[in-house]
Scaffold this motif. Sequence first.
Motif, PDB file in Angstrom:
ATOM      1  N   ASN A  99      -7.178   6.350 -30.008  1.00 39.67           N
ATOM      2  CA  ASN A  99      -8.358   7.054 -29.494  1.00 39.67           C
ATOM      3  C   ASN A  99      -9.372   6.072 -28.914  1.00 39.67           C
ATOM      4  OD1 ASN A  99      -9.157   5.951 -32.002  1.00 39.67           O
ATOM      5  ND2 ASN A  99     -10.668   7.581 -32.340  1.00 39.67           N
ATOM      6  N   GLU A 100      -8.949   4.816 -28.721  1.00 40.41           N
ATOM      7  CA  GLU A 100      -9.782   3.838 -28.037  1.00 40.41           C
ATOM      8  C   GLU A 100      -9.649   4.011 -26.529  1.00 40.41           C
ATOM      9  OE1 GLU A 100      -9.553  -0.035 -30.879  1.00 40.41           O
ATOM     10  OE2 GLU A 100      -7.686   0.568 -29.918  1.00 40.41           O
ATOM     11  N   SER A 101     -10.434   3.272 -25.793  1.00 34.91           N
ATOM     12  CA  SER A 101     -10.377   3.315 -24.329  1.00 34.91           C
ATOM     13  C   SER A 101      -9.786   2.021 -23.792  1.00 34.91           C
ATOM     14  CB  SER A 101     -11.783   3.512 -23.733  1.00 34.91           C
ATOM     15  OG  SER A 101     -12.308   4.770 -24.077  1.00 34.91           O
ATOM     16  N   HIS A 102      -9.175   2.131 -22.617  1.00 30.20           N
ATOM     17  CA  HIS A 102      -8.655   0.952 -21.929  1.00 30.20           C
ATOM     18  C   HIS A 102      -9.797  -0.030 -21.610  1.00 30.20           C
ATOM     19  CE1 HIS A 102      -4.435   0.845 -21.047  1.00 30.20           C
ATOM     20  NE2 HIS A 102      -4.400   2.073 -20.556  1.00 30.20           N
ATOM     21  N   ALA A 112      -0.562   8.434 -39.790  1.00 29.05           N
ATOM     22  CA  ALA A 112       0.691   9.177 -39.578  1.00 29.05           C
ATOM     23  C   ALA A 112       0.405  10.588 -39.088  1.00 29.05           C
ATOM     24  CB  ALA A 112       1.503   9.208 -40.868  1.00 29.05           C
ATOM     25  N   ALA A 113      -0.626  11.214 -39.647  1.00 33.88           N
ATOM     26  CA  ALA A 113      -0.986  12.568 -39.221  1.00 33.88           C
ATOM     27  C   ALA A 113      -1.451  12.576 -37.765  1.00 33.88           C
ATOM     28  CB  ALA A 113      -2.076  13.133 -40.124  1.00 33.88           C
ATOM     29  N   PHE A 114      -2.173  11.536 -37.356  1.00 33.61           N
ATOM     30  CA  PHE A 114      -2.593  11.406 -35.959  1.00 33.61           C
ATOM     31  C   PHE A 114      -1.376  11.312 -35.044  1.00 33.61           C
ATOM     32  CE2 PHE A 114      -4.041   8.155 -32.629  1.00 33.61           C
ATOM     33  CZ  PHE A 114      -4.489   9.132 -31.753  1.00 33.61           C
ATOM     34  N   LEU A 115      -0.366  10.563 -35.463  1.00 35.92           N
ATOM     35  CA  LEU A 115       0.837  10.429 -34.647  1.00 35.92           C
ATOM     36  C   LEU A 115       1.598  11.748 -34.579  1.00 35.92           C
ATOM     37  CD1 LEU A 115       2.567   8.608 -32.934  1.00 35.92           C
ATOM     38  CD2 LEU A 115       3.716   7.796 -35.010  1.00 35.92           C
ATOM     39  N   ASP A 159       7.233  -1.231 -42.420  1.00 39.59           N
ATOM     40  CA  ASP A 159       7.944  -0.440 -41.414  1.00 39.59           C
ATOM     41  C   ASP A 159       8.205  -1.249 -40.147  1.00 39.59           C
ATOM     42  OD1 ASP A 159       5.453  -0.596 -40.229  1.00 39.59           O
ATOM     43  OD2 ASP A 159       4.962   1.521 -40.507  1.00 39.59           O
ATOM     44  N   LYS A 160       8.132  -2.569 -40.279  1.00 39.84           N
ATOM     45  CA  LYS A 160       8.411  -3.479 -39.161  1.00 39.84           C
ATOM     46  C   LYS A 160       7.470  -3.277 -37.981  1.00 39.84           C
ATOM     47  CE  LYS A 160      11.771  -5.342 -41.421  1.00 39.84           C
ATOM     48  NZ  LYS A 160      11.648  -6.716 -41.962  1.00 39.84           N
ATOM     49  N   GLY A 161       6.262  -2.809 -38.260  1.00 39.67           N
ATOM     50  CA  GLY A 161       5.280  -2.635 -37.200  1.00 39.67           C
ATOM     51  C   GLY A 161       5.507  -1.410 -36.334  1.00 39.67           C
ATOM     52  N   ILE A 162       6.386  -0.510 -36.786  1.00 37.34           N
ATOM     53  CA  ILE A 162       6.713   0.698 -36.018  1.00 37.34           C
ATOM     54  C   ILE A 162       6.298   1.921 -36.826  1.00 37.34           C
ATOM     55  CG2 ILE A 162       8.549   2.045 -34.944  1.00 37.34           C
ATOM     56  CD1 ILE A 162       8.015  -0.644 -33.580  1.00 37.34           C
ATOM     57  N   ASP A 163       5.491   2.791 -36.220  1.00 37.08           N
ATOM     58  CA  ASP A 163       5.034   4.001 -36.917  1.00 37.08           C
ATOM     59  C   ASP A 163       5.933   5.204 -36.659  1.00 37.08           C
ATOM     60  OD1 ASP A 163       2.906   2.518 -37.811  1.00 37.08           O
ATOM     61  OD2 ASP A 163       1.535   3.211 -36.246  1.00 37.08           O
ATOM     62  N   LEU A 213       6.858   3.979 -31.374  1.00 37.36           N
ATOM     63  CA  LEU A 213       5.459   4.387 -31.338  1.00 37.36           C
ATOM     64  C   LEU A 213       4.633   3.669 -32.393  1.00 37.36           C
ATOM     65  CD1 LEU A 213       7.247   7.482 -31.155  1.00 37.36           C
ATOM     66  CD2 LEU A 213       5.127   7.792 -29.898  1.00 37.36           C
ATOM     67  N   GLN A 214       3.409   3.359 -31.998  1.00 35.98           N
ATOM     68  CA  GLN A 214       2.437   2.816 -32.934  1.00 35.98           C
ATOM     69  C   GLN A 214       1.118   3.538 -32.699  1.00 35.98           C
ATOM     70  OE1 GLN A 214       0.580  -1.380 -32.963  1.00 35.98           O
ATOM     71  NE2 GLN A 214       2.445  -1.599 -34.185  1.00 35.98           N
ATOM     72  N   ALA A 215       0.506   4.006 -33.776  1.00 38.98           N
ATOM     73  CA  ALA A 215      -0.734   4.783 -33.666  1.00 38.98           C
ATOM     74  C   ALA A 215      -1.893   4.029 -34.301  1.00 38.98           C
ATOM     75  CB  ALA A 215      -0.572   6.143 -34.344  1.00 38.98           C
TER      76      ALA A 215
END
Length: 557
Positions: A145-148, A28-31, A56-60, A74-76
Amino acid sequence: MESSDLNYELLSKRVARVRERTGLGESAAFLVWFLENIYRLEETDARDAVCDHSNDKGIDGIYVDHNNEEIHFLQAKIRQSDNGKIGDVGPKNLMGSVAQFDAPDKVKTILSGNADDELKRLITRIQLAEMVAIGYSLVGVYVTNESHNTDSEGYATVTPDIVIFDREEIAARMVEVSTTDGKKGTFTFDTSYVDPLKMKIGTNEDDPTMFVFPARALQLVHMDGIADGSLFRENVRYGLGNTSVNKAIRGALAAKASHASFILGHNGLIILCSSADSSKSGRLTIKDYSVVNGAQSLTSFYNDKSKLSDDLRVLVRVVEVQDEALARRITENSNNQNAIKPRDLRSNHAIQLRLQKEMNDADGSYFFEIKRGEKAPTGATVITNDEIGRALLAFDVREPWSAHQIYKVFDEKYAEIFGRPEVTAQRAIFVHRLQGVVGTSLPKLKNRPMASYTLTRYFMLYLLSEILRDNDASRPYVANPASLSAPQLEEFLEKCEEILKTVVVDLNVESKPVDFDYKSILKSPKQGGELAQSILASYEKDVEREKAETFTGWAPS
């Protein structure tokens, strides 16, 4: 920012600062960090958008972009591995979660079910069901913070309603603002003529320490950064020029016989520093210092150095403080020699600093002024944050009738005006240029007093906003002005100027009656709104009759 700065070890330190002030978990802090720095939301709005709890139904988080009529779900995800790849599983799961909200009845079902209470409160607060009902688009926003990799890129290509912020995209959009630009190195006061009063403010070891003593003006003018104003960068404003306070200071400097009594009528200076050392007799050495109160006096001393004498002294409070939040409170609460305005109190806010740096990092032809008394680079066009704030209030927020209430721009309307992802330096310049087009049109108004009335230009900017947003050809460039090249922007502005010619004709007709009270009408949401609808309806009729310029069928060359 480099993409490597989003490696877990470094990112976790940034997120830790958010966790410390919010008490949220890491995800949550990252978001919240993302919303504050990439979406550019105010701290409160960023917190309000986050609902990262169980069930939270998959929603952050949920953010409503009223400007583009979109709802962002949003999802983090933070990954500790520095080589982590996104893949398509996470984004697919997110879009599956978004589908739970794609109809008003589905939203009401979630509200009546066992979903997390915080999620329910958020859904109710933003009136999600109503926004879905009137056709707002649903967008999934995956933040990591991952890459595509090929899987995530492939999924994004075939799924237009998802936006993926990987580490590279976040790094590219991040505007780093230095918090040390206004701090100077080391300075030593000669205190051999006085024993500074040393006070510990509080009982904890980390609480600030304050030294109070009468400092010689002849010493103060040797501190770094007075000439270019950088010493006062952490202040809420710079020197304000020829104010009554500064006139009085210059008058006192000229009267050397009264220098000894100058301290009796002066509020003094406040200097913040990271450390203050009085261990050497007759010396007080400070490090990483900045002046947060007293810019007017110190600048006057510096400019009239030849008039200073050893008798002229001012009370100085040197505060050794480590807590940045406390430093900001000291800065805001201690400025009272010249009237403080809401704009001043926002001048060091992250949103304003970010916009200024972003504009400065561009081609250098524009300067974003966020503090009174700030010096712009030679040859740069100055865009002040109070002026652009009022323009955004009219153009984006669509409240031209409030644009005369400047305090609202930096108070109750601040987050709504500035705290939005689309408010970039590019957008500020775009709206500034549109203001210029409106300014060119104002002389064509036959009611000359109305033409010179401040609210008239914001009202016309609002009319232009409505016209541009109502046309399929111009709407994308209102949403994203950066998509226009420099020549295309000029072409766009020329088109706007032609449109305003018709608007002015209709406004001339509407304002012709002798009892037309433009002052009251332009301040009234009801009357101003009715006038706007009348003019816009007349414009549409002229378009249908091919008597008015329009963006229909237009594309930038």
